[in-house]
Motif scaffolding. Structure first.
Motif, mmCIF file in Angstrom:
data_model
loop_
_atom_site.group_PDB
_atom_site.id
_atom_site.type_symbol
_atom_site.label_atom_id
_atom_site.label_comp_id
_atom_site.label_asym_id
_atom_site.label_seq_id
_atom_site.Cartn_x
_atom_site.Cartn_y
_atom_site.Cartn_z
ATOM 1 N N HIS A 89 -6.761 0.840 4.375
ATOM 2 C CA HIS A 89 -5.767 0.893 5.442
ATOM 3 C C HIS A 89 -5.105 -0.474 5.606
ATOM 4 O O HIS A 89 -5.783 -1.489 5.698
ATOM 5 N N LEU A 90 -3.777 -0.467 5.619
ATOM 6 C CA LEU A 90 -3.021 -1.702 5.822
ATOM 7 C C LEU A 90 -2.098 -1.530 7.025
ATOM 8 O O LEU A 90 -1.356 -0.548 7.086
ATOM 9 N N HIS A 91 -2.101 -2.473 7.953
ATOM 10 C CA HIS A 91 -1.155 -2.438 9.064
ATOM 11 C C HIS A 91 0.108 -3.151 8.584
ATOM 12 O O HIS A 91 0.114 -4.371 8.430
ATOM 13 N N CYS A 97 1.711 2.089 9.187
ATOM 14 C CA CYS A 97 0.480 1.841 8.451
ATOM 15 C C CYS A 97 0.624 2.429 7.058
ATOM 16 O O CYS A 97 1.302 3.442 6.868
HETATM 17 NI NI NI Z 1 -2.694 0.371 10.904
#
Ligand code: NI
Length: 138
Positions: A89-91, A97
């Motif tokens: 998961h990448l913000h 996201c």
């Molecule tokens: Ni995120």
């Protein structure tokens, strides 16, 4: 494993195409390029075979402000543990996201899971990368 040499005949034009692939992608030689092309065809075959177990990587970009979406994505994974093996998961920014999900199963099932997640409201982008469990590759 024993390496065998074999001769391949092809016309100048096709050979020229092969050589530009070799050059473009930085292959050390034609043999390595041809091996990769064959492996790529084998992976494609795996995805056409209903009985074969495959691995796919699903990339999705979604709006995390849609609370119900994040929780639906999570409960999807808890309902059927095992088919989605891992999630990165990448913000990306305040809103978006990106997730990369590794999905394992029969090709049809992996596609179905990917389609189901991509179709969820709030998912803005989705693409399934057909990879392989690797057992047919050398
Ligand atoms: Ni995120």
């Amino acid at each position: 494993m024993k390496t065998k040499r074999f001769g391949v005949s092809m016309d100048d034009r096709l050979l020229g195409k092969l050589d530009s692939i070799v050059k473009q992608k930085g292959y050390p030689n034609r043999s390595e390029a041809i091996r990769d092309l064959i492996r790529s065809a084998l992976v494609e075959e795996e995805w056409n075979d209903a009985a074969e177990e495959v691995i796919g990587v699903l990339v999705i970009v979604f709006d995390h402000h849609r609370r119900e979406l994040s929780s639906r994505l999570l409960s999807r994974e808890h309902d059927r543990p095992g088919d989605i093996m891992a999630t990165l998961h990448l913000h990306l920014d305040h809103t978006n996201c990106l997730e990369a999900k590794i999905i394992r199963g029969k090709a049809r099932e992996v596609r179905r899971i990917a389609d189901e997640l991509i179709a969820m409201k709030g998912v803005k982008f989705g693409r399934l990368i057909p990879a392989t469990a690797g057992k047919n590759l050398r």
